[in-house]
Write a protein that holds these residues in place. Sequence first.
Motif, PDB file in Angstrom:
ATOM      1  N   THR A 268      20.878  78.203  72.630  1.00 28.00           N
ATOM      2  CA  THR A 268      21.295  76.823  72.895  1.00 28.00           C
ATOM      3  C   THR A 268      21.101  76.505  74.367  1.00 28.00           C
ATOM      4  O   THR A 268      21.487  77.297  75.227  1.00 28.00           O
ATOM      5  CB  THR A 268      22.794  76.667  72.541  1.00 28.00           C
TER       6      THR A 268
ATOM      7  N   SER B 294      19.673  73.171  70.250  1.00 28.20           N
ATOM      8  CA  SER B 294      19.674  74.537  69.718  1.00 28.20           C
ATOM      9  C   SER B 294      18.340  74.865  69.076  1.00 28.20           C
ATOM     10  O   SER B 294      17.665  73.983  68.545  1.00 28.20           O
ATOM     11  CB  SER B 294      20.750  74.678  68.633  1.00 28.20           C
ATOM     12  N   SER B 295      18.015  76.140  69.101  1.00 28.46           N
ATOM     13  CA  SER B 295      16.749  76.600  68.524  1.00 28.46           C
ATOM     14  C   SER B 295      16.984  77.813  67.642  1.00 28.46           C
ATOM     15  O   SER B 295      17.962  78.545  67.814  1.00 28.46           O
ATOM     16  CB  SER B 295      15.782  77.038  69.629  1.00 28.46           C
ATOM     17  N   LEU B 296      16.058  78.010  66.734  1.00 30.18           N
ATOM     18  CA  LEU B 296      16.010  79.259  65.964  1.00 30.18           C
ATOM     19  C   LEU B 296      14.542  79.655  65.905  1.00 30.18           C
ATOM     20  O   LEU B 296      13.749  79.042  65.197  1.00 30.18           O
ATOM     21  CB  LEU B 296      16.557  79.055  64.542  1.00 30.18           C
TER      22      LEU B 296
ATOM     23  N   ARG C 299      18.588  82.847  67.968  1.00 35.44           N
ATOM     24  CA  ARG C 299      19.207  81.530  68.029  1.00 35.44           C
ATOM     25  C   ARG C 299      19.688  81.319  69.460  1.00 35.44           C
ATOM     26  O   ARG C 299      20.298  82.210  70.041  1.00 35.44           O
ATOM     27  CB  ARG C 299      20.407  81.510  67.065  1.00 35.44           C
TER      28      ARG C 299
ATOM     29  N   ASN D  70      11.332  78.139  61.568  1.00 36.84           N
ATOM     30  CA  ASN D  70      11.518  78.196  63.021  1.00 36.84           C
ATOM     31  C   ASN D  70      11.689  76.787  63.552  1.00 36.84           C
ATOM     32  O   ASN D  70      10.947  75.882  63.148  1.00 36.84           O
ATOM     33  CB  ASN D  70      10.263  78.766  63.698  1.00 36.84           C
TER      34      ASN D  70
ATOM     35  N   ARG E 131      15.478  77.624  56.850  1.00 36.42           N
ATOM     36  CA  ARG E 131      15.384  78.527  57.991  1.00 36.42           C
ATOM     37  C   ARG E 131      13.965  78.632  58.552  1.00 36.42           C
ATOM     38  O   ARG E 131      13.508  79.686  58.929  1.00 36.42           O
ATOM     39  CB  ARG E 131      15.941  79.921  57.665  1.00 36.42           C
TER      40      ARG E 131
ATOM     41  N   ASN F  32      14.247  84.333  64.417  1.00 37.77           N
ATOM     42  CA  ASN F  32      15.600  84.876  64.264  1.00 37.77           C
ATOM     43  C   ASN F  32      16.354  85.103  65.569  1.00 37.77           C
ATOM     44  O   ASN F  32      17.299  85.878  65.627  1.00 37.77           O
ATOM     45  CB  ASN F  32      15.580  86.163  63.430  1.00 37.77           C
TER      46      ASN F  32
ATOM     47  N   GLU G  71      22.954  83.176  56.328  1.00 35.15           N
ATOM     48  CA  GLU G  71      22.412  81.844  56.622  1.00 35.15           C
ATOM     49  C   GLU G  71      21.469  81.382  55.528  1.00 35.15           C
ATOM     50  O   GLU G  71      21.485  80.226  55.127  1.00 35.15           O
ATOM     51  CB  GLU G  71      21.613  81.892  57.934  1.00 35.15           C
TER      52      GLU G  71
ATOM     53  N   TYR H  84      15.351  72.952  58.365  1.00 36.92           N
ATOM     54  CA  TYR H  84      16.592  73.600  58.836  1.00 36.92           C
ATOM     55  C   TYR H  84      17.215  74.413  57.707  1.00 36.92           C
ATOM     56  O   TYR H  84      17.664  75.536  57.900  1.00 36.92           O
ATOM     57  CB  TYR H  84      17.636  72.563  59.270  1.00 36.92           C
TER      58      TYR H  84
END
Length: 412
Positions: free
Chosen positions: A288, A279-281, A286, A270, A268, A284, A344, A265
């Motif tokens: 929820t 939530s996901s990233l 993002r 994935n 950064r 790039n 971030e 996390y």
Amino acid sequence: MNEKKLELYIHIPFCVKKCDYCDFLSFPADSNTQIRYVHALLQEIRYYGNLLGDYHVPTIYIGGGTPSWLEENLIYTVLQQVASSFHVEADAEISIECNPGTVTAKKLNVYQSAGINRLSIGLQSTNNEELKALGRIHTYDQFLKTYELARNAGFENINIDLMSGLPYQTLDKFLESLQTVIRLKPEHISAYSLIIEKGTPFYERYKFDAVKQEAGIHTEILPDEDEVYRIYKATQDVLKQAGYRQYEISNFAQPGYACRHNIGYWTRENYLGLGLGASSLVENVRYTNTRQLYAYGEFCDHLQEKSPAEFLKDGEHAVPEDLWIGSCVQEQAQILTRKEQMEEFMFLGLRMNEGVTRAAFEQSFGVPIEAVYLETLRKLKEQGLLQMVAGRIALTDKGMDLANYVMAKFLL
Ligand code: SF4
């Protein structure tokens, strides 16, 4: 084969009873609801497996809520589905959150056979009065039983969660909890400070103290800012002496046991959040998932399985905007701008004691870090809040004490 990584987070939103301070997405539910939820979760896993199944999965984290409250075969089924939908690495770190009072030897054995190799146990305090005041369902003895069962089952990577800043807690009281936990020799300790969140019974009970505290006024019930600071510094010292390395603001581990999932996390990586409100990233983007249980079940029932080729651009594994916004499980989606990605990168990376590297910044954004943050870095270094050693930029001790102030300086 896609060599990119994708961490998985799986949310189980059920708890036996809501703790008085908790504002997480969790609530009690009967076993039928739990089964129906897992059914929906399996559909979501399959759906994303089709889209992203060729990413490598280095870590899986089953959090909540209280995942250990679920019948063990449900957890087993979820992990079986993950294994058949994703490329889980052979040495993947697979964690599950457990709460004392919900764990049995049988459950732990099933976890082992499902590949789970890390337990995170929510203790919060070794003091029964404090546990009661928090509205926890367990006593310290029940925790000890859980811990013993876990060791007997062969778990060699265990985290214990502790909480400071509790009502009527003094430094000595907190240290008693901490020392008691250290004697058990867990591989990892997370020590968080209680935050009184609006909408919780705690807020109703302590709102006047919380407001006073925010204004810097001394209160009788909640430890004030100075006491919280003393507790934090003592936590750092005591854990260091006991052989734990602090690797993040609130996280301490014996050598080799830092939580890989959490580091993902903060760097950064994935990550894909599966389940209610997760939530996901991913590349790039993002987003929820919905927080409505009924809507989540409905949505998962209607997920259309499509082949990755329909969504992924020219084998680049870039995920186009309309996929994420178009998927009905999600409530919000946001494509992060380059500026937001840089911010971030800095404020997540600086949470870690190792900080960030110049090389990683340049690799991510194609420009040296100084091209963006020259002045900020210079000032924070001058104030003794940042240190720069061998290509690394990290908070100093003073910087860690003022982490929120430092992070805010990296907003562009
Ligand atoms: S066990 Fe954790 S998630 Fe559940 S109510 Fe308590 S604090 Fe919230």
